[in-house]
Write a protein that holds these residues in place. Sequence first.
Motif, PDB file in Angstrom:
ATOM      1  N   ILE A 144      37.447  27.029  40.388  1.00  0.00           N
ATOM      2  CA  ILE A 144      36.196  26.140  39.533  1.00  0.00           C
ATOM      3  C   ILE A 144      35.171  27.218  38.640  1.00  0.00           C
ATOM      4  CG2 ILE A 144      34.338  24.664  39.619  1.00  0.00           C
ATOM      5  CD1 ILE A 144      35.933  23.479  42.334  1.00  0.00           C
ATOM      6  N   LEU A 145      34.661  28.290  39.436  1.00  0.00           N
ATOM      7  CA  LEU A 145      33.701  29.177  38.622  1.00  0.00           C
ATOM      8  C   LEU A 145      34.217  30.363  38.726  1.00  0.00           C
ATOM      9  CD1 LEU A 145      30.336  27.324  39.766  1.00  0.00           C
ATOM     10  CD2 LEU A 145      31.247  27.677  37.527  1.00  0.00           C
ATOM     11  N   HIS A 146      34.662  30.833  37.707  1.00  0.00           N
ATOM     12  CA  HIS A 146      35.740  32.294  37.824  1.00  0.00           C
ATOM     13  C   HIS A 146      35.193  33.211  36.887  1.00  0.00           C
ATOM     14  CE1 HIS A 146      39.633  34.470  37.551  1.00  0.00           C
ATOM     15  NE2 HIS A 146      38.983  34.875  38.636  1.00  0.00           N
ATOM     16  N   PRO A 147      34.050  34.165  37.171  1.00  0.00           N
ATOM     17  CA  PRO A 147      33.772  35.324  36.586  1.00  0.00           C
ATOM     18  C   PRO A 147      34.649  36.376  36.797  1.00  0.00           C
ATOM     19  CG  PRO A 147      31.823  34.636  38.011  1.00  0.00           C
ATOM     20  CD  PRO A 147      33.224  34.004  38.394  1.00  0.00           C
ATOM     21  N   ILE A 148      35.429  36.913  35.712  1.00  0.00           N
ATOM     22  CA  ILE A 148      36.532  38.109  36.076  1.00  0.00           C
ATOM     23  C   ILE A 148      35.975  39.233  35.137  1.00  0.00           C
ATOM     24  CG2 ILE A 148      38.036  37.004  34.635  1.00  0.00           C
ATOM     25  CD1 ILE A 148      40.168  38.256  36.163  1.00  0.00           C
ATOM     26  N   LYS A 149      35.914  40.369  35.914  1.00  0.00           N
ATOM     27  CA  LYS A 149      35.398  41.544  35.084  1.00  0.00           C
ATOM     28  C   LYS A 149      34.130  41.553  34.320  1.00  0.00           C
ATOM     29  CE  LYS A 149      40.338  43.207  34.375  1.00  0.00           C
ATOM     30  NZ  LYS A 149      41.176  43.778  33.482  1.00  0.00           N
TER      31      LYS A 149
ATOM     32  N   GLY B 190      40.575  19.322  45.560  1.00  0.00           N
ATOM     33  CA  GLY B 190      41.984  19.556  45.362  1.00  0.00           C
ATOM     34  C   GLY B 190      42.510  20.974  45.933  1.00  0.00           C
ATOM     35  N   PRO B 191      43.688  21.188  45.575  1.00  0.00           N
ATOM     36  CA  PRO B 191      44.112  22.443  46.166  1.00  0.00           C
ATOM     37  C   PRO B 191      43.638  23.736  45.465  1.00  0.00           C
ATOM     38  CG  PRO B 191      45.730  21.384  44.892  1.00  0.00           C
ATOM     39  CD  PRO B 191      44.606  20.281  45.078  1.00  0.00           C
ATOM     40  N   ASN B 192      43.346  24.594  46.213  1.00  0.00           N
ATOM     41  CA  ASN B 192      42.822  25.679  45.731  1.00  0.00           C
ATOM     42  C   ASN B 192      41.543  25.687  44.961  1.00  0.00           C
ATOM     43  OD1 ASN B 192      46.253  26.093  45.148  1.00  0.00           O
ATOM     44  ND2 ASN B 192      45.099  27.577  46.362  1.00  0.00           N
ATOM     45  N   ASN B 193      40.861  24.675  45.224  1.00  0.00           N
ATOM     46  CA  ASN B 193      39.332  24.318  44.717  1.00  0.00           C
ATOM     47  C   ASN B 193      38.435  25.225  45.223  1.00  0.00           C
ATOM     48  OD1 ASN B 193      39.412  20.867  43.114  1.00  0.00           O
ATOM     49  ND2 ASN B 193      40.836  22.515  43.090  1.00  0.00           N
ATOM     50  N   ASP B 194      38.334  26.355  45.065  1.00  0.00           N
ATOM     51  CA  ASP B 194      37.395  27.349  45.363  1.00  0.00           C
ATOM     52  C   ASP B 194      36.226  26.958  44.499  1.00  0.00           C
ATOM     53  OD1 ASP B 194      39.089  28.438  46.938  1.00  0.00           O
ATOM     54  OD2 ASP B 194      39.234  30.597  45.967  1.00  0.00           O
ATOM     55  N   GLY B 195      34.895  26.947  44.895  1.00  0.00           N
ATOM     56  CA  GLY B 195      33.723  26.702  44.234  1.00  0.00           C
ATOM     57  C   GLY B 195      33.302  27.760  43.247  1.00  0.00           C
ATOM     58  N   CYS B 196      33.390  29.089  43.697  1.00  0.00           N
ATOM     59  CA  CYS B 196      32.836  30.198  42.835  1.00  0.00           C
ATOM     60  C   CYS B 196      33.560  31.213  43.305  1.00  0.00           C
ATOM     61  CB  CYS B 196      31.474  30.333  42.922  1.00  0.00           C
ATOM     62  SG  CYS B 196      30.940  31.593  41.645  1.00  0.00           S
ATOM     63  N   ASP B 197      34.548  32.032  42.322  1.00  0.00           N
ATOM     64  CA  ASP B 197      35.292  33.293  42.740  1.00  0.00           C
ATOM     65  C   ASP B 197      34.726  34.569  41.874  1.00  0.00           C
ATOM     66  OD1 ASP B 197      37.745  32.207  44.358  1.00  0.00           O
ATOM     67  OD2 ASP B 197      37.241  30.708  42.892  1.00  0.00           O
ATOM     68  N   PRO B 198      33.855  35.077  42.064  1.00  0.00           N
ATOM     69  CA  PRO B 198      33.643  36.315  41.260  1.00  0.00           C
ATOM     70  C   PRO B 198      34.739  37.298  41.573  1.00  0.00           C
ATOM     71  CG  PRO B 198      31.704  35.633  42.598  1.00  0.00           C
ATOM     72  CD  PRO B 198      32.760  34.934  43.035  1.00  0.00           C
ATOM     73  N   GLU B 199      35.278  38.053  40.274  1.00  0.00           N
ATOM     74  CA  GLU B 199      36.581  38.764  40.863  1.00  0.00           C
ATOM     75  C   GLU B 199      36.284  40.117  39.783  1.00  0.00           C
ATOM     76  OE1 GLU B 199      41.354  38.500  41.085  1.00  0.00           O
ATOM     77  OE2 GLU B 199      40.159  37.066  40.116  1.00  0.00           O
ATOM     78  N   TYR B 200      36.340  41.363  40.461  1.00  0.00           N
ATOM     79  CA  TYR B 200      36.146  42.411  39.615  1.00  0.00           C
ATOM     80  C   TYR B 200      34.781  42.498  38.904  1.00  0.00           C
ATOM     81  CZ  TYR B 200      41.319  42.775  39.627  1.00  0.00           C
ATOM     82  OH  TYR B 200      42.613  42.766  39.672  1.00  0.00           O
TER      83      TYR B 200
ATOM     84  N   ALA C  53      34.351  32.380  47.171  1.00  0.00           N
ATOM     85  CA  ALA C  53      35.186  33.250  47.643  1.00  0.00           C
ATOM     86  C   ALA C  53      35.144  34.687  46.717  1.00  0.00           C
ATOM     87  CB  ALA C  53      36.565  32.889  47.422  1.00  0.00           C
ATOM     88  N   ILE C  54      34.785  35.522  47.106  1.00  0.00           N
ATOM     89  CA  ILE C  54      34.479  36.817  46.364  1.00  0.00           C
ATOM     90  C   ILE C  54      35.948  37.733  46.413  1.00  0.00           C
ATOM     91  CG2 ILE C  54      33.150  38.991  46.070  1.00  0.00           C
ATOM     92  CD1 ILE C  54      30.995  37.810  47.827  1.00  0.00           C
ATOM     93  N   LYS C  55      36.146  37.871  45.256  1.00  0.00           N
ATOM     94  CA  LYS C  55      37.799  38.663  44.906  1.00  0.00           C
ATOM     95  C   LYS C  55      37.465  39.972  44.231  1.00  0.00           C
ATOM     96  CE  LYS C  55      39.371  34.311  46.064  1.00  0.00           C
ATOM     97  NZ  LYS C  55      40.425  34.042  46.922  1.00  0.00           N
TER      98      LYS C  55
ATOM     99  N   ILE D  25      38.491  47.799  39.888  1.00  0.00           N
ATOM    100  CA  ILE D  25      37.139  47.646  39.687  1.00  0.00           C
ATOM    101  C   ILE D  25      36.731  46.583  40.989  1.00  0.00           C
ATOM    102  CG2 ILE D  25      35.294  46.462  38.190  1.00  0.00           C
ATOM    103  CD1 ILE D  25      37.157  46.380  36.003  1.00  0.00           C
ATOM    104  N   PRO D  26      35.815  47.289  41.590  1.00  0.00           N
ATOM    105  CA  PRO D  26      35.302  46.600  42.949  1.00  0.00           C
ATOM    106  C   PRO D  26      34.404  45.662  42.580  1.00  0.00           C
ATOM    107  CG  PRO D  26      34.429  48.640  42.819  1.00  0.00           C
ATOM    108  CD  PRO D  26      35.271  48.719  41.477  1.00  0.00           C
ATOM    109  N   SER D  27      34.323  44.354  43.307  1.00  0.00           N
ATOM    110  CA  SER D  27      33.288  43.276  43.227  1.00  0.00           C
ATOM    111  C   SER D  27      32.039  44.127  43.825  1.00  0.00           C
ATOM    112  CB  SER D  27      33.746  42.059  43.509  1.00  0.00           C
ATOM    113  OG  SER D  27      34.518  41.447  42.810  1.00  0.00           O
ATOM    114  N   LYS D  28      30.647  44.019  43.419  1.00  0.00           N
ATOM    115  CA  LYS D  28      29.563  44.483  44.033  1.00  0.00           C
ATOM    116  C   LYS D  28      28.315  44.070  43.572  1.00  0.00           C
ATOM    117  CE  LYS D  28      29.430  48.896  41.207  1.00  0.00           C
ATOM    118  NZ  LYS D  28      29.325  50.195  41.410  1.00  0.00           N
TER     119      LYS D  28
END
Length: 480
Positions: A250-255, A270-280, A299-301, A313-316
């Motif tokens: 749903i909310l996906h900040p990537i890099k 729904g399936p794979n309906n993560d609420g927020c996934d910060p990634e890199y 879910a922090i990715k 790139i680590p998420s931090k």
Amino acid sequence: MITNKTFTLKKILLLTAFGILAVSCTKHVSSLSSDSDNTWKRMEMVLKSIPQTRFSDKVYNINDFGAVADGKTLNTTAFEKAIKKCAANGGGQVLVPDGKYLTGAIHLESNVNLHLADKAEILFSLNPKDFPIVHTSWEGTEVMNYSPLIYAKNKTNVAVTGKGILNGQADSTNWWIWAGSKNYGWKKGFPSQNDPTNREVLVDMAEKGVPVSERVFGEGRYLRPNFIEFFECNTVLVKDVTVINSPFWILHPIKTNNIIIESVTVNSHGPNNDGCDPEYSQNVVIKNCTFNTGDDCIAIKAGRDGDGRRVAIPSKNIIVQNCKMIDGHGGVVIGSEISAGVNNVFVENCVMDSPNLDRAIRIKTNSKRGGVIENIFVRNLEVGTVKECVLKLNMFYNVYGSQTGNFIPTIRNVSLENVNVKNGGKYSVWADGYAASPVENITLKNVKIQKVDSLYLLKNVKNIKFIDTYVNSKKVESVK
């Protein structure tokens, strides 16, 4: 010895107005997890270092660009014209007035605030052709795939705000079927993401080093689009909106660095309906939000397998404050796409409560993912009911067949403080590590769990401390 954690924090302090405190960051990482006051001071320093979005007062009403609020007319062009005009004139607010507006993908520009009026609802098309192929990511692997419903790439100072509704319209008659689960409408003979030429082909391409530009999916490959994605952006705000019925994450900040997600309500099962996934991503604040989801609430990715190690790139500096977690696989989760590592996660003043919430805090990885997960700090948590456990730390996460490899993960320095739990499910703590890489330095301080089936399940765990912690009314002793 100065650890990577210490060095990272020291850089942050030197780059902000709080550099005078840098000397406090020369402590060894093991002392960080026990020094509560300094830990939370560092969180405050990160908060103060994050720049705020700012926009011109100019307003661009999408109705002035031909939008029709009947819930049937496709308004993709009207959104595009309003956003481009706003950006060309130096930025401002693109206003979605009261009414229902059907559209395909919305692509944002720098200095644009997409603002929904209180009774505005954006309905996203169910026709995959309305979502052009863009550079995106799917379950931690970069790919050329259907555009996220709302998408921004390489933009600065951008926002989605307002109290209206973002409705992906996904259900078991459309996007969700692609997950290949009978729980979401799939039947034998229907195509899905699980077909041999789809998901696993993408993962194999990444492992073989195929350039992202050549990983072209889209039509016939059944990889559902993310809802809101900020890709390689800086200084971002998502505030007040309600998001429902998402095709996928749903909310996906990537890099993306310096993003604030505030007072957002997510209700999508729904399936794979993560609420927020910060990634890199770094310097991420998620506050005053409500998550009611079909998968992890947060879910922090940090990328999957070889692709995560390629990006590296680590998420931090991920901060979660004053949030409410209802249904989901976990309240705050780290992984499983985690190969580039995660560190400096701060969670405070949250409420987690649902018979359909599996865990409160969860870290999941395996030896295909690898990654270093360290310095995870949680305090002031109120947990009503969780199904499985309060804290789960798993180095053997396995959901898609064989998930073993040569990249043994690291999990260390995890602290829970001032946590009250009514019903903790099966275990207070479930930690499973490798003999060569034990789960290390876990602290539970002033944790009260009124009811749980078993105290803990521990395998290859080193130095777990229970300080003033009571489970089933009995004080718990530390384990070396």
